[in-house]
Write an enzyme that holds these catalytic residues in place. Structure first.
Site, mmCIF file in Angstrom:
data_model
loop_
_atom_site.group_PDB
_atom_site.id
_atom_site.type_symbol
_atom_site.label_atom_id
_atom_site.label_comp_id
_atom_site.label_asym_id
_atom_site.label_seq_id
_atom_site.Cartn_x
_atom_site.Cartn_y
_atom_site.Cartn_z
ATOM 1 N N ASN A 209 0.928 -1.152 -0.062
ATOM 2 C CA ASN A 209 0.098 -0.103 -0.097
ATOM 3 C C ASN A 209 0.689 1.129 0.060
ATOM 4 O O ASN A 209 0.302 2.475 0.203
ATOM 5 C CB ASN A 209 -1.028 0.008 1.194
ATOM 6 C CG ASN A 209 -0.178 -0.112 2.619
ATOM 7 O OD1 ASN A 209 1.022 -0.156 2.689
ATOM 8 N ND2 ASN A 209 -0.964 -0.170 3.468
ATOM 9 N N HIS A 210 2.272 1.235 -0.272
ATOM 10 C CA HIS A 210 2.963 2.217 -0.280
ATOM 11 C C HIS A 210 2.711 3.170 -1.625
ATOM 12 O O HIS A 210 2.532 2.572 -2.771
ATOM 13 C CB HIS A 210 4.548 1.870 -0.048
ATOM 14 C CG HIS A 210 4.659 1.293 1.115
ATOM 15 N ND1 HIS A 210 5.805 0.378 1.345
ATOM 16 C CD2 HIS A 210 4.076 1.265 2.340
ATOM 17 C CE1 HIS A 210 5.837 -0.317 2.447
ATOM 18 N NE2 HIS A 210 4.618 0.654 3.094
ATOM 19 N N GLU A 213 2.005 10.364 -3.965
ATOM 20 C CA GLU A 213 0.780 11.147 -4.746
ATOM 21 C C GLU A 213 1.337 12.672 -4.905
ATOM 22 O O GLU A 213 1.953 13.318 -4.283
ATOM 23 C CB GLU A 213 -0.444 11.007 -3.947
ATOM 24 C CG GLU A 213 -1.188 9.603 -4.004
ATOM 25 C CD GLU A 213 -2.498 9.756 -3.365
ATOM 26 O OE1 GLU A 213 -3.019 8.606 -3.224
ATOM 27 O OE2 GLU A 213 -2.569 10.640 -2.870
ATOM 28 N N ASN A 336 3.078 2.890 12.800
ATOM 29 C CA ASN A 336 3.552 1.674 13.251
ATOM 30 C C ASN A 336 4.640 1.817 14.122
ATOM 31 O O ASN A 336 5.757 1.577 13.654
ATOM 32 C CB ASN A 336 4.039 0.530 12.073
ATOM 33 C CG ASN A 336 2.773 -0.110 11.356
ATOM 34 O OD1 ASN A 336 1.693 0.527 11.372
ATOM 35 N ND2 ASN A 336 3.100 -0.941 10.340
ATOM 36 N N HIS A 410 -5.393 5.585 10.836
ATOM 37 C CA HIS A 410 -4.266 5.807 9.957
ATOM 38 C C HIS A 410 -4.587 5.715 8.499
ATOM 39 O O HIS A 410 -3.356 6.012 7.798
ATOM 40 C CB HIS A 410 -3.067 4.711 10.262
ATOM 41 C CG HIS A 410 -3.277 3.598 9.678
ATOM 42 N ND1 HIS A 410 -4.239 2.751 9.770
ATOM 43 C CD2 HIS A 410 -2.294 2.573 8.745
ATOM 44 C CE1 HIS A 410 -4.162 1.451 8.727
ATOM 45 N NE2 HIS A 410 -2.981 1.870 8.378
ATOM 46 N N GLY A 411 -5.578 5.354 8.215
ATOM 47 C CA GLY A 411 -6.318 5.327 6.710
ATOM 48 C C GLY A 411 -7.534 4.881 6.750
ATOM 49 O O GLY A 411 -8.134 4.835 7.605
#
Length: 487
Positions: A209-210, A213, A336, A410-411
């Site tokens: 998921n890195h 953007e 994390n 976090h998302g």
């Protein structure tokens, strides 16, 4: 979506944003487990075994307060992703499963003084430059060769090493959590294998998921705080999400194995082997904390080097200097990690180790840990959604200090497993949906793109509404992606 089972354990509604698994739900729980969700989200949370994992987390030796899960909760290793647990600094235990294998996976937000019109006709060139300059993908290697001596310095000094070696500006450190360096790091407790894996990967995004953007700030919710963060409507910004690569993964692997032996040798009863832990004040616990701190430092150095190449890419395409374009770091935050912090529990000030796995620190105004620049307004909290919806910038509020040890989500959080996404999503459809939204995409692999397809994630607007309604954070701005580099 991707349902294997439905968790049917006990859940009691606390209020419109919280649910409780009581401490008497199962043997070994030392406290309640609390899940942040509203009525319309709780059923989807039940659709994997993550509620059981947050109940299991309440069995960790030395836990204080409650075990906590954010609305982006999903199944993980040991702790669920989205899990938070604080343990007493003297009598508590530290668990690699409460931090994750990608130590200091985190997000860096970079702003510019450019607006959309400034990059008209240049976006594709910008993204292509970024794709070349910032390696991505499963086995991606960094562009800079570092030797073994450099590696030791990176593990000890993090972003500080990067800046001293020309990868960024001194002021970048002021807006990086911990100033980009955990002083508890000791490279002597990092294996040669971990160091070797990190050598070639420094300055790379990796896969999963890195992402990197290029965004435009499309909504400002609080102009005063946004101004403090250097954000304004219509502005071009860059979001980077990555972590400690193979170095951090190997550190976690090494210590999981050692802690599994520890719990076996000491006949420690835990509901899940993946919760393997050791007392924080034991030699093994201390060694892991020092090694984890090294992994965190590596990740900060990694994001710092990527920042340098972002600036170079903009300079190449825009024919202007990064300084003139105002390409400044807004903030860099880990999600994390485990941190030694002081919190008020039952009216008493207590030193604790806070495990945050897929959870972001969200300290309110006034906390000394916040950089001086933002101390009067609160800590920036950067929350990416998915490739189509972009990123929210929040600020920590007092409710987070009172309820969640100063933490937020976090998302968006997965709602499909990667395996299910691979079997049910067509890569052509993903690319077409990105193009239809006028988002220019460069990706390392089609497999990685499908695994991280927007429909594999929860609705980030919904997740954000819960943490804000619960008083943990406040919405400051929203960023819309216009170009994406994906591993």
């Amino acid at each position: 979506m991707g349902v294997v089972m439905v968790w049917e354990g006990r859940l009691e509604k606390i209020d419109s944003n919280r649910w409780k698994i009581p401490a008497d739900y199962m043997k070994g729980m030392k406290t309640d487990a609390v899940i942040y969700a509203d009525d319309s989200m709780i059923d989807s949370i039940r659709s994997d075994n993550s509620p059981q994992q947050i109940a299991n987390t309440a069995c960790i030796p030395g836990i204080v307060g409650q075990s906590i899960a954010m609305p982006d909760i999903h199944f993980g290793y040991g702790f669920p992703v989205g899990g938070i647990a604080a343990v007493d600094a003297e009598s508590g235990s530290i668990s690699p499963g409460g931090i994750g294998f990608d130590i200091n996976c985190g997000v860096r937000l970079i702003k510019t003084d450019l607006v959309l019109n400034d990059i008209n006709g240049k976006l594709k060139s910008l993204i292509d430059n970024l794709y070349r300059n910032v390696p991505s993908g499963l086995c991606s290697k960094g562009l800079t060769r570092v030797d073994k001596r450099d590696m030791l310095e990176i593990l000890m000094n993090g972003s500080e090493w990067a800046v001293e070696n020309g990868f960024g500006w001194e002021k970048d450190l002021d807006v990086t959590e911990e100033c980009g360096k955990m002083t508890s790091a000791d490279e002597h407790f990092v294996s040669d294998k971990s160091k070797k894996r990190g050598l070639s990967q420094l300055g790379s995004l990796g896969s999963g998921n890195h992402f990197l953007e290029v965004d435009v700030v499309d909504t400002v919710f609080n102009e005063d705080v946004a101004k403090s963060f250097g954000l304004k409507n219509g502005q071009i910004a860059i979001t980077v999400h990555c972590g400690s690569r193979g170095c951090g993964h190997q550190i976690a692997t090494d210590f999981v194995q050692r802690m599994e032996r520890y719990i076996s040798d000491n006949k420690l009863e835990l509901p899940d082997r993946q919760l393997a832990c050791a007392p924080l004040n034991s030699p093994l616990g201390e060694e892991y904390f020092k090694a984890m701190s090294c992994g965190a430092n590596y990740a900060w150095a990694n994001r710092q080097m990527i920042t340098h190449w972002i600036r170079e890419s903009f300079e190449n395409v825009m024919n202007d200097s990064a300084e003139n374009m105002g390409i400044d770091v807004v903030y860099d935050v880990a999600h994390n990690i485990a941190k030694l912090e002081r919190h008020t529990i039952d009216g008493k000030s207590v030193d604790v180790l806070v495990h945050r796995k897929g959870a972001t620190r969200a300290f309110c105004a006034g906390r000394s840990e916040i950089t001086q620049m933002y101390r009067d307004v609160g800590q920036p909290v950067i929350i990416p959604g998915d490739m189509l919806t972009g990123t929210y910038v929040l600020v920590g509020k007092k409710g987070a200090m009172e309820q969640t040890f100063g933490s937020s989500c976090h998302g968006a959080g997965r709602q499909m497993s990667r395996k299910f996404a691979m079997s049910s999503i067509n890569v052509k459809d993903v690319k077409e949906s990105m193009a239809a939204s006028d988002i220019y995409l460069r990706n390392g692999s089609d497999e990685g793109l499908v695994e991280e397809a927007p429909q594999a994630y929860k609705n980030v607007d919904h997740v954000i509404s819960i943490v804000c309604n619960a008083g943990l954070t406040e919405k400051i701005a929203r960023l819309r992606p216009i170009g994406v580099v994906k591993g």
